[in-house]
Enzyme design. Sequence first.
Site, PDB file in Angstrom:
ATOM      1  N   LYS A 130      68.401  39.308 -17.282  1.00 50.73           N
ATOM      2  CA  LYS A 130      68.375  38.972 -18.713  1.00 50.73           C
ATOM      3  C   LYS A 130      68.618  40.239 -19.533  1.00 50.73           C
ATOM      4  O   LYS A 130      67.698  40.898 -20.002  1.00 50.73           O
ATOM      5  CB  LYS A 130      67.017  38.347 -19.048  1.00 50.73           C
ATOM      6  CG  LYS A 130      66.864  37.850 -20.474  1.00 50.73           C
ATOM      7  CD  LYS A 130      65.460  37.282 -20.652  1.00 50.73           C
ATOM      8  CE  LYS A 130      65.159  36.973 -22.075  1.00 50.73           C
ATOM      9  NZ  LYS A 130      63.762  36.515 -22.247  1.00 50.73           N
ATOM     10  N   GLY A 168      64.846  29.112 -19.490  1.00 49.35           N
ATOM     11  CA  GLY A 168      64.569  29.910 -20.672  1.00 49.35           C
ATOM     12  C   GLY A 168      65.373  31.193 -20.736  1.00 49.35           C
ATOM     13  O   GLY A 168      65.785  31.622 -21.821  1.00 49.35           O
ATOM     14  N   THR A 218      66.452  23.099 -18.741  1.00 48.75           N
ATOM     15  CA  THR A 218      66.252  22.390 -17.471  1.00 48.75           C
ATOM     16  C   THR A 218      64.943  22.770 -16.791  1.00 48.75           C
ATOM     17  O   THR A 218      64.666  22.294 -15.686  1.00 48.75           O
ATOM     18  CB  THR A 218      67.418  22.695 -16.509  1.00 48.75           C
ATOM     19  OG1 THR A 218      67.486  24.110 -16.297  1.00 48.75           O
ATOM     20  CG2 THR A 218      68.735  22.190 -17.074  1.00 48.75           C
ATOM     21  N   THR A 219      64.164  23.643 -17.419  1.00 47.17           N
ATOM     22  CA  THR A 219      62.867  24.037 -16.869  1.00 47.17           C
ATOM     23  C   THR A 219      61.780  23.622 -17.852  1.00 47.17           C
ATOM     24  O   THR A 219      62.045  23.403 -19.042  1.00 47.17           O
ATOM     25  CB  THR A 219      62.785  25.553 -16.639  1.00 47.17           C
ATOM     26  OG1 THR A 219      62.914  26.221 -17.907  1.00 47.17           O
ATOM     27  CG2 THR A 219      63.870  26.015 -15.689  1.00 47.17           C
ATOM     28  N   LYS A 222      64.097  32.137 -31.986  1.00 46.34           N
ATOM     29  CA  LYS A 222      64.149  33.531 -31.543  1.00 46.34           C
ATOM     30  C   LYS A 222      64.905  33.646 -30.227  1.00 46.34           C
ATOM     31  O   LYS A 222      64.685  32.870 -29.305  1.00 46.34           O
ATOM     32  CB  LYS A 222      62.729  34.080 -31.392  1.00 46.34           C
ATOM     33  CG  LYS A 222      62.671  35.557 -31.066  1.00 46.34           C
ATOM     34  CD  LYS A 222      61.309  36.152 -31.370  1.00 46.34           C
ATOM     35  CE  LYS A 222      60.202  35.545 -30.564  1.00 46.34           C
ATOM     36  NZ  LYS A 222      58.918  36.248 -30.798  1.00 46.34           N
ATOM     37  N   HIS A 241      57.365  34.537 -16.033  1.00 45.35           N
ATOM     38  CA  HIS A 241      56.858  34.757 -17.382  1.00 45.35           C
ATOM     39  C   HIS A 241      55.509  34.069 -17.598  1.00 45.35           C
ATOM     40  O   HIS A 241      54.547  34.688 -18.056  1.00 45.35           O
ATOM     41  CB  HIS A 241      57.870  34.244 -18.407  1.00 45.35           C
ATOM     42  CG  HIS A 241      57.374  34.278 -19.814  1.00 45.35           C
ATOM     43  ND1 HIS A 241      57.204  35.450 -20.513  1.00 45.35           N
ATOM     44  CD2 HIS A 241      56.977  33.282 -20.659  1.00 45.35           C
ATOM     45  CE1 HIS A 241      56.734  35.186 -21.724  1.00 45.35           C
ATOM     46  NE2 HIS A 241      56.586  33.882 -21.834  1.00 45.35           N
TER      47      HIS A 241
END
Length: 402
Positions: free
Chosen positions: A103, A133, A157-158, A170, A299
């Site tokens: 990411k 995400g 999809t999560t 955001k 996360h």
Amino acid sequence: MQSDLQVTERSSDGGLFTGGNPVTHWSVRAYKQVDYEVRVEENLLSLGNRAILEDVAEGKHARRLVVVDSVVDELYGTRIRAYFEHHGVEYKLLVLADGESHKDMRQVLEVVKALDEFGVDRRREPIIAIGGGVLMDIVGCAAGMYRRGTPWIRIPTTLIGLVDAGVGVKTGVNNDGHKNRIGSYFSADRTLLDRSFLATLDERHIGNGLAEILKIALVKDRRLFVLLEQHGARLRSERLQAPAPGGADPAAEVVERAIHGMLEELQPNLWEKVLERVVDYGHSFSPVIEMHALPELLHGEAVAVDMALTTVIAEQRGLVTSDERRRIFSVMTGLGLSSWHELCTPKLLVPALRDTVRHRDGQQRLPLPVGIGSAVFVNDLTEDELERAAQSLADLHWGDVR
């Protein structure tokens, strides 16, 4: 768009420059209304469902850049391609690497490159993002940057995408070891939520999303906490797919309450002008823990450790009873979440708190639970208090392990 232009210094005759003193100062104010839609849908990839293409008239030629992560491509790539081919859409499918470790701005620039190569019409051809995400953040960053704003559609999809990353405005990517250090506020035109995608997640990733749901429960929705307490383990094992015996559907209520609670907090403060945000609960220490633990912790798992630590701090301050703390930790266990991690030590937590203070304009603005379902903000957490809480959390963990 509303705007107001004020001239604060004029020429001597009260007008603009006419040979006298020139105007030297203008104040510009502009107000842009933000509208976006978050909508629950079922079976989005069914060939008869046009929700993804509802802005395209039947029979009209359409073009779309579709961005997915590698996991989505493996699980749903064939169906995604079949969907766009069935509807006669000219499309390019861009597959990005999955996971927090990827990411970063390199991925954002991959999307930008694909937009250029495909030749997207930024007014009429929204980017379609289908994934977790991490993908939502990457595509959102690219959409906000490309030509100063290109429309996009989110299809998370999560579970963490459904209830957290897919509902706000955001966007952010990691940089130089810091979580979400580069980003913007840029809303998708619409977010389509299809719970059937969760059927292909493993239990760990369901727990990852349930951590963000637990966050909302602890700071503002006691009913949601009770639902997790009663049904959390089953919801995790069944991937929030099956109704309970007797026809009730706690999974639907859990997801609905989590999304509504999140949007209720975000909507009046989309640009975070107010820095005291209850949805920051679990996100004061977790960014540093998560980045140091990569790729070990997801996360939501890092958020759970943060929530456990701040629950102990709240208990030591008399805001949470020992019985409430036991209930909270028991729910975490039922959701497959650990309340402790070896990085949860003063050596890491003290700098994490200092970083949070910098991020929150010089104050801690630390949300702590008050009982179950409410919260308070504090600015007086000391390093000694933090160290005692970390030690108590470790003692609780190893006591349970033994």
